[in-house]
Write a protein that holds these residues in place. Structure first.
Motif, PDB file in Angstrom:
ATOM      1  N   TYR A  62       0.839  -1.204   0.000  1.00  0.00           N
ATOM      2  CA  TYR A  62       0.000   0.000   0.000  1.00  0.00           C
ATOM      3  C   TYR A  62       0.875   1.257   0.000  1.00  0.00           C
ATOM      4  CZ  TYR A  62      -3.826  -3.120   1.564  1.00  0.00           C
ATOM      5  OH  TYR A  62      -4.755  -4.110   1.676  1.00  0.00           O
ATOM      6  N   ALA A  63       1.883   1.259   0.848  1.00  0.00           N
ATOM      7  CA  ALA A  63       2.746   2.436   0.955  1.00  0.00           C
ATOM      8  C   ALA A  63       3.489   2.672  -0.361  1.00  0.00           C
ATOM      9  CB  ALA A  63       3.731   2.250   2.105  1.00  0.00           C
ATOM     10  N   THR A  64       3.936   1.583  -1.000  1.00  0.00           N
ATOM     11  CA  THR A  64       4.639   1.720  -2.281  1.00  0.00           C
ATOM     12  C   THR A  64       3.693   2.255  -3.346  1.00  0.00           C
ATOM     13  OG1 THR A  64       6.024  -0.150  -1.632  1.00  0.00           O
ATOM     14  CG2 THR A  64       6.108   0.527  -3.949  1.00  0.00           C
ATOM     15  N   LEU A  65       2.477   1.722  -3.363  1.00  0.00           N
ATOM     16  CA  LEU A  65       1.488   2.181  -4.346  1.00  0.00           C
ATOM     17  C   LEU A  65       1.164   3.659  -4.135  1.00  0.00           C
ATOM     18  CD1 LEU A  65      -0.914  -0.906  -4.365  1.00  0.00           C
ATOM     19  CD2 LEU A  65       0.489  -0.124  -6.293  1.00  0.00           C
ATOM     20  N   ALA A  66       1.101   4.066  -2.867  1.00  0.00           N
ATOM     21  CA  ALA A  66       0.807   5.473  -2.584  1.00  0.00           C
ATOM     22  C   ALA A  66       1.958   6.345  -3.072  1.00  0.00           C
ATOM     23  CB  ALA A  66       0.574   5.671  -1.090  1.00  0.00           C
ATOM     24  N   GLU A  67       3.175   5.935  -2.786  1.00  0.00           N
ATOM     25  CA  GLU A  67       4.328   6.722  -3.230  1.00  0.00           C
ATOM     26  C   GLU A  67       4.409   6.789  -4.751  1.00  0.00           C
ATOM     27  OE1 GLU A  67       6.764   8.577  -1.643  1.00  0.00           O
ATOM     28  OE2 GLU A  67       5.280   8.460  -0.039  1.00  0.00           O
ATOM     29  N   ARG A  68       3.941   5.756  -5.412  1.00  0.00           N
ATOM     30  CA  ARG A  68       4.006   5.697  -6.870  1.00  0.00           C
ATOM     31  C   ARG A  68       2.813   6.394  -7.527  1.00  0.00           C
ATOM     32  NH1 ARG A  68       4.819   5.788 -11.478  1.00  0.00           N
ATOM     33  NH2 ARG A  68       5.778   4.249 -12.889  1.00  0.00           N
ATOM     34  N   GLY A  69       1.856   6.839  -6.688  1.00  0.00           N
ATOM     35  CA  GLY A  69       0.751   7.620  -7.236  1.00  0.00           C
ATOM     36  C   GLY A  69      -0.510   6.823  -7.532  1.00  0.00           C
ATOM     37  N   PHE A  70      -0.587   5.587  -7.038  1.00  0.00           N
ATOM     38  CA  PHE A  70      -1.770   4.764  -7.306  1.00  0.00           C
ATOM     39  C   PHE A  70      -2.879   4.950  -6.276  1.00  0.00           C
ATOM     40  CE2 PHE A  70       1.301   2.455  -9.922  1.00  0.00           C
ATOM     41  CZ  PHE A  70       0.541   2.177 -11.057  1.00  0.00           C
ATOM     42  N   LEU A  71      -2.545   5.541  -5.136  1.00  0.00           N
ATOM     43  CA  LEU A  71      -3.602   5.847  -4.165  1.00  0.00           C
ATOM     44  C   LEU A  71      -3.120   6.984  -3.284  1.00  0.00           C
ATOM     45  CD1 LEU A  71      -3.534   4.007  -1.001  1.00  0.00           C
ATOM     46  CD2 LEU A  71      -2.832   2.493  -2.814  1.00  0.00           C
ATOM     47  N   PRO A  72      -4.052   7.730  -2.692  1.00  0.00           N
ATOM     48  CA  PRO A  72      -3.653   8.902  -1.900  1.00  0.00           C
ATOM     49  C   PRO A  72      -2.883   8.496  -0.643  1.00  0.00           C
ATOM     50  CG  PRO A  72      -6.037   8.873  -2.341  1.00  0.00           C
ATOM     51  CD  PRO A  72      -5.505   7.539  -2.722  1.00  0.00           C
ATOM     52  N   ARG A  73      -1.825   9.257  -0.368  1.00  0.00           N
ATOM     53  CA  ARG A  73      -1.045   8.957   0.849  1.00  0.00           C
ATOM     54  C   ARG A  73      -1.917   9.066   2.099  1.00  0.00           C
ATOM     55  NH1 ARG A  73       2.751  12.008  -2.091  1.00  0.00           N
ATOM     56  NH2 ARG A  73       4.660  10.883  -2.593  1.00  0.00           N
ATOM     57  N   GLU A  74      -2.882  10.002   2.059  1.00  0.00           N
ATOM     58  CA  GLU A  74      -3.722  10.213   3.255  1.00  0.00           C
ATOM     59  C   GLU A  74      -4.517   8.967   3.603  1.00  0.00           C
ATOM     60  OE1 GLU A  74      -4.656  12.581   0.267  1.00  0.00           O
ATOM     61  OE2 GLU A  74      -2.527  12.718   0.785  1.00  0.00           O
ATOM     62  N   GLU A  75      -4.708   8.103   2.615  1.00  0.00           N
ATOM     63  CA  GLU A  75      -5.523   6.913   2.853  1.00  0.00           C
ATOM     64  C   GLU A  75      -4.762   5.844   3.645  1.00  0.00           C
ATOM     65  OE1 GLU A  75      -7.418   5.640  -0.758  1.00  0.00           O
ATOM     66  OE2 GLU A  75      -8.298   3.853   0.177  1.00  0.00           O
ATOM     67  N   LEU A  76      -3.439   5.970   3.687  1.00  0.00           N
ATOM     68  CA  LEU A  76      -2.640   4.882   4.264  1.00  0.00           C
ATOM     69  C   LEU A  76      -3.005   4.588   5.714  1.00  0.00           C
ATOM     70  CD1 LEU A  76       0.874   5.639   2.723  1.00  0.00           C
ATOM     71  CD2 LEU A  76      -0.715   3.785   2.111  1.00  0.00           C
ATOM     72  N   LEU A  77      -3.353   5.653   6.461  1.00  0.00           N
ATOM     73  CA  LEU A  77      -3.633   5.432   7.883  1.00  0.00           C
ATOM     74  C   LEU A  77      -4.982   4.762   8.132  1.00  0.00           C
ATOM     75  CD1 LEU A  77      -2.126   8.662   9.482  1.00  0.00           C
ATOM     76  CD2 LEU A  77      -1.137   6.372   9.326  1.00  0.00           C
ATOM     77  N   SER A  78      -5.716   4.490   7.061  1.00  0.00           N
ATOM     78  CA  SER A  78      -6.973   3.748   7.239  1.00  0.00           C
ATOM     79  C   SER A  78      -6.741   2.235   7.290  1.00  0.00           C
ATOM     80  CB  SER A  78      -7.942   4.077   6.094  1.00  0.00           C
ATOM     81  OG  SER A  78      -7.526   3.453   4.885  1.00  0.00           O
ATOM     82  N   LEU A  79      -5.492   1.822   7.161  1.00  0.00           N
ATOM     83  CA  LEU A  79      -5.167   0.382   7.164  1.00  0.00           C
ATOM     84  C   LEU A  79      -5.927  -0.387   8.250  1.00  0.00           C
ATOM     85  CD1 LEU A  79      -3.208  -1.962   6.211  1.00  0.00           C
ATOM     86  CD2 LEU A  79      -1.743  -1.265   8.122  1.00  0.00           C
ATOM     87  N   ARG A  80      -6.590  -1.429   7.828  1.00  0.00           N
ATOM     88  CA  ARG A  80      -7.253  -2.364   8.760  1.00  0.00           C
ATOM     89  C   ARG A  80      -8.456  -1.773   9.491  1.00  0.00           C
ATOM     90  NH1 ARG A  80      -4.370  -7.036  11.086  1.00  0.00           N
ATOM     91  NH2 ARG A  80      -2.909  -7.726   9.490  1.00  0.00           N
ATOM     92  N   LYS A  81      -8.874  -0.554   9.129  1.00  0.00           N
ATOM     93  CA  LYS A  81     -10.035   0.044   9.809  1.00  0.00           C
ATOM     94  C   LYS A  81     -11.324  -0.371   9.099  1.00  0.00           C
ATOM     95  CE  LYS A  81      -7.577   2.611  12.755  1.00  0.00           C
ATOM     96  NZ  LYS A  81      -6.926   3.849  12.354  1.00  0.00           N
ATOM     97  N   LEU A  82     -12.389  -0.370   9.847  1.00  0.00           N
ATOM     98  CA  LEU A  82     -13.685  -0.736   9.276  1.00  0.00           C
ATOM     99  C   LEU A  82     -14.043   0.206   8.121  1.00  0.00           C
ATOM    100  CD1 LEU A  82     -15.985  -2.758   9.680  1.00  0.00           C
ATOM    101  CD2 LEU A  82     -17.116  -1.050  11.114  1.00  0.00           C
ATOM    102  N   GLY A  83     -14.366  -0.372   6.983  1.00  0.00           N
ATOM    103  CA  GLY A  83     -14.741   0.423   5.824  1.00  0.00           C
ATOM    104  C   GLY A  83     -13.571   0.808   4.933  1.00  0.00           C
ATOM    105  N   SER A  84     -12.364   0.484   5.332  1.00  0.00           N
ATOM    106  CA  SER A  84     -11.185   0.878   4.552  1.00  0.00           C
ATOM    107  C   SER A  84     -11.008  -0.013   3.318  1.00  0.00           C
ATOM    108  CB  SER A  84      -9.926   0.763   5.409  1.00  0.00           C
ATOM    109  OG  SER A  84      -8.773   0.987   4.624  1.00  0.00           O
ATOM    110  N   ARG A  85     -10.411   0.591   2.266  1.00  0.00           N
ATOM    111  CA  ARG A  85     -10.008  -0.223   1.108  1.00  0.00           C
ATOM    112  C   ARG A  85      -8.724  -0.993   1.408  1.00  0.00           C
ATOM    113  NH1 ARG A  85      -9.686   3.124  -4.291  1.00  0.00           N
ATOM    114  NH2 ARG A  85      -8.201   4.392  -3.117  1.00  0.00           N
ATOM    115  N   LEU A  86      -8.038  -0.567   2.474  1.00  0.00           N
ATOM    116  CA  LEU A  86      -6.746  -1.174   2.792  1.00  0.00           C
ATOM    117  C   LEU A  86      -6.943  -2.281   3.823  1.00  0.00           C
ATOM    118  CD1 LEU A  86      -4.460   1.994   2.917  1.00  0.00           C
ATOM    119  CD2 LEU A  86      -5.445   0.787   0.949  1.00  0.00           C
ATOM    120  N   GLN A  87      -7.373  -3.412   3.330  1.00  0.00           N
ATOM    121  CA  GLN A  87      -7.641  -4.566   4.191  1.00  0.00           C
ATOM    122  C   GLN A  87      -6.338  -5.112   4.781  1.00  0.00           C
ATOM    123  OE1 GLN A  87     -11.068  -6.198   4.627  1.00  0.00           O
ATOM    124  NE2 GLN A  87     -11.201  -3.985   4.345  1.00  0.00           N
TER     125      GLN A  87
END
Lengths: 285, 317
Positions: free
Chosen positions: A82-107
Motif C-alpha cells: 500500500y505504501a509503495t502504491l501510494a508513493e508511486r501515485g496509485f492511491l492517496p497517501r492520506e488513505e494509508l492510515l486507514s489500514l485495517r479500519k472498518l470500511g477501509s479499502r486497505l484490508q
C-alpha cells in the motif's frame, strides 16, 4: 553480480523512497494497532525497486492491459505494498492510515475487490504464485508483453501448493514470470530453519527449472541487475532469492520474529520513526 | 406410467457442451487435473489444444491458475472429481476464486456415493454444503444429462464463480433441459405432499410419486438443481399448497439441500420437513446404486418417509 550501470543518484533516490515507505509502514501499523511490520520492512526495497524502476505500470492507466503484474503472494506484507502504491501515485497517501479500519479499502491482507489496483487478493499463503502463473500463461497466450512478478515469503515456501505452482511455471517455461523470494529467514513462530528448513532454497528453484539468482535484497544495484538478467532469460522463468533482514531499517525489529505480526506501541513507533528520520506526529491509534 | 426414461451420461453432456462453448467464446480456457478422460474435458483439449491445460495432480493450484486466467478477463472451466475440487482445493476455491470474484466455473464430476467401488475416500457427500457456504458462489446439481448441458451454458452466462456437481453414473433423463439458474423445475404437480430432490434422486422422487398416485396421493416433485441461488418462491408455494416436504439428496443431510429447505420453510412458512440423504457417515466401496440403498436412500425408505409426512398431515392413517 555487477550493477555499475545504475548511477549513484538513482540508488540514492531509491534508498530515500524506501525510507519514506518504511516510515509509512511504521505509522500505518501503529495506527492500526495490528499488522505485519517485519515482513513488510524486509520486502520494502524489493517493492521500491519494482515500482520505481522495473514494472511497466502507469498510475494514469491502472488497468492498462499491457502493464506488468505484481502479485503479492505473501499478502501479509500489505502495508509495504500500500505504501509503495501510494508513493508511486496509485492511491492517496492520506488513505494509508486507514489500514485495517472498518470500511477501509486497505484490508489487513490485500483485497482486489476493495482496491482494484491490487492484481490478486492474497493472504492465505501458497495461492498468489498460482494466480501469477495463470496471469503469465494468459499474457503469453494473448500475445501481451506483460511480465508477472510474484513476491513470495519464505514461510510460504513450506506450503506444498507453492511448489505446485512453481512446478507449473517451470513446466510451461514461463519466461515472463519472476518468482521473487523475500528470504528474511523468519516466520511467525521463529526461524524457518528451526521450524521446517527450506534450504537449500536456490537449489530447489533450480530443480524446478528456474533460472535462479541469489542477491542481497537490500542492495538496489543487485536487485536491479537481477531484474535485468531475468528479462534476458527467454526459455523459462526466473527465481530471485533475495536475502533480506526481517524488520529491516528498525534496529529493534531486525531479525526478530516477534515482529512478524505485531504492531509497535507508541514508544516503539516513536523510536522507530526516529531511526527512520521521521516522527509519529499527527498519527493516532 | 410413461415408458422407461432414456439413461444418459451427464459427463458426456458436459464434454459436448464445452466443445460448443469453445466455438462460441474464442477466449474460453479449460483446465483439468489429470482426470480429463473421466471428466470429458479431453474432448475440448483435442479440439482446442492451445486453450486447454492439463496441469497434473495439483487441484489447489489448478484453482489459482484458473483464477489468474480469469482475472485477465477470461471465462475458465476447471474440472476434476468433486472430492478434489471441493475438498482438496477448498481454500483455493475460497480465496483465489470466490474472494477474487473470479469468473471460474468448476464442473466437478464423481460427486456423492455413486462413485461406487472407489470407496469412501472418493465419495464426497459434503461438497454441496461447502460450496453453498461460499459468498458469491453459484451451485448447480443437475439431475440428468439435459440439465448438465443446460447448466454448462447457463453458468457461462452468469458472471462469477460457479460449482456444478455431476455424477459418475449415467442417469435417467427426467427433464426437458429447460434449466434456468434460480428456478426450480416442477416435474410433477401435486397437492398432498412435495418431494424436493436434487441429482440422482430426482428420478427416484418421480418413481415414488408415481406409485403414490396409484393410491390416490397427489405428490408435487420439484427438481432443485439450482441450489444457489434457489427458488424460494417455488419452495414456499409448495409448503403452502401441500403442507409437507420431503427432501432427497445424495449428500450429507447435515449441510445439504435438506438443511436449506428446513431452514427456509422454518423461517418463512413452517411445515413438516423430512430429509432423506447420507447420514453423518463416510461412504464405502460397493456397486454404486446399492450404496444409495445401504446409506438410507432406498425407494422403500423414501416411501416410508413420505408416508410419515402424510400421516402427520392427517392424509393417511
Amino acid at each position: 553480480m555487477s550493477g555499475e550501470e545504475v548511477p549513484a543518484e538513482v540508488v540514492a533516490s531509491l534508498e530515500a523512497r524506501a525510507r519514506e515507505i518504511r516510515r509509512h509502514i511504521i505509522r500505518m501499523t501503529y495506527a492500526a494497532g495490528s499488522g505485519h511490520p517485519g515482513g513488510s520492512l524486509s520486502a520494502t526495497d524489493l517493492l521500491t525497486a519494482l515500482y520505481f524502476r522495473e514494472l511497466r505500470v502507469d498510475p494514469e492507466r491502472p488497468d492498462w492491459p499491457d502493464r506488468d503484474r505484481l502479485v503479492l503472494s505473501k499478502g501479509h506484507a500489505a502495508p509495504a505494498l500500500y505504501a509503495t502504491l501510494a508513493e508511486r501515485g496509485f492511491l492517496p497517501r492520506e488513505e494509508l492510515l486507514s489500514l485495517r479500519k472498518l470500511g477501509s479499502r486497505l484490508q489487513g491482507h490485500v483485497d482486489r475487490g476493495k482496491l482494484p489496483v491490487i492484481e490478486a487478493s492474497t493472504g492465505c499463503l501458497g495461492q498468489g504464485i498460482g494466480m501469477a502463473v495463470g496471469m503469465a500463461l494468459d499474457a503469453r497466450l494473448s500475445g501481451r508483453p506483460s511480465r508477472v512478478y510474484a513476491v513470495l515469503g519464505d514461510g510460504e515456501c513450506q506450503a506444498g501448493p507453492t511448489w505446485e505452482a512453481l512446478m507449473a511455471g517451470g513446466h510451461y517455461r514461463l519466461s515472463n514470470l519472476v518468482a521473487l523470494l523475500d528470504r528474511n529467514g523468519y516466520e511467525t513462530d521463529g526461524s524457518t530453519e528451526s521450524i521446517l528448513g527450506i534450504e537449500p532454497i536456490a537449489d530447489k528453484f533450480r530443480a524446478f527449472r528456474y533460472h535462479t539468482l541469489e542477491i542481497d535484497g537490500h542492495d538496489f544495484r543487485q536487485i536491479l541487475a537481477a531484474f535485468a538478467e531475468a528479462r534476458r532469460i527467454s526459455d523459462g522463468p526466473t527465481a530471485i532469492v533475495a536475502r533480506t533482514v526481517k524488520g529491516k531499517g528498525v534496529s529493534f525489529m531486525e531479525g526478530q520474529h516477534a515482529w512478524h505480526g505485531k504492531a509497535p506501541s507508541k514508544a516503539e513507533a516513536e523510536r522507530a520513526m526516529g531511526e527512520l528520520g521521521g516522527t509519529l506526529d499527527g498519527v493516532v491509534r | 406410467m410413461s415408458a422407461p426414461a432414456k439413461v444418459e451420461s451427464l459427463r458426456d453432456a458436459y464434454g459436448q457442451a464445452l466443445l460448443e462453448l469453445g466455438e462460441r467464446d474464442p477466449k474460453l480456457i479449460v483446465l483439468d487435473a489429470d482426470l480429463s478422460g473421466s471428466t470429458r474435458t479431453v474432448l475440448f483439449g483435442k479440439k482446442f489444444p492451445d486453450r486447454f491445460y492439463n496441469v497434473g495432480v495439483m487441484e489447489p493450484t489448478m484453482m489459482s491458475i484458473a483464477a489468474g486466467f480469469s482475472l485477465e478477463g477470461r471465462t475458465v472451466y476447471a474440472s476434476t472429481f468433486a472430492v478434489f475440487a471441493a475438498g482438496q482445493a477448498y481454500n483455493f476455491v475460497r480465496q483465489s476464486i470466490c474472494y477474487n470474484r473470479a469468473n471460474v466455473k468448476i464442473v466437478a464430476t464423481h460427486g456423492g456415493l455413486l462413485v461406487g467401488p472407489d470407496g469412501g475416500t472418493h465419495q464426497i457427500v459434503e461438497d454441496i454444503g461447502l460450496m453453498r457456504g461460499l459468498p458469491g458462489m453459484t451451485v448447480i446439481v443437475p439431475a440428468d444429462a439435459p440439465t448438465a448441458r443446460a447448466a454448462t451454458f447457463a453458468v457461462a452466462e452468469r458472471e462469477g464463480p460457479a460449482y456444478v456437481r455431476l455424477t459418475r453414473e449415467s442417469l435417467p433423463t427426467v427433464t426437458d433441459g429447460s434449466f434456468q439458474i434460480g428456478r426450480a423445475a416442477e416435474l410433477r404437480s401435486g397437492s398432498d405432499l412435495t418431494i424436493v430432490a436434487v441429482g440422482a434422486l430426482v428420478a427416484r422422487a418421480l418413481e415414488v410419486a408415481g406409485e403414490l398416485a396409484e393410491i390416490g396421493i397427489s405428490t408435487r416433485v420439484l427438481d432443485l438443481a439450482s441450489v444457489k441461488p434457489f427458488d424460494e418462491p417455488a419452495l414456499l408455494r409448495a409448503a403452502r399448497d401441500t403442507g409437507a416436504i420431503l427432501v432427497l439428496e445424495e449428500h450429507s443431510v447435515l449441510t445439504g439441500v435438506g438443511a436449506l429447505v428446513a431452514a427456509t420453510t422454518g423461517e418463512n412458512y413452517p411445515v413438516p420437513v423430512r430429509r432423506v440423504g447420507v447420514p453423518d457417515l463416510f461412504g464405502e466401496s460397493g456397486e454404486a446404486w446399492a450404496l444409495l440403498d445401504r446409506f438410507g436412500m432406498s425407494k422403500e425408505r423414501i416411501r416410508e418417509e413420505a408416508w410419515e409426512l402424510l400421516r402427520l398431515r392427517g392424509k393417511v392413517q
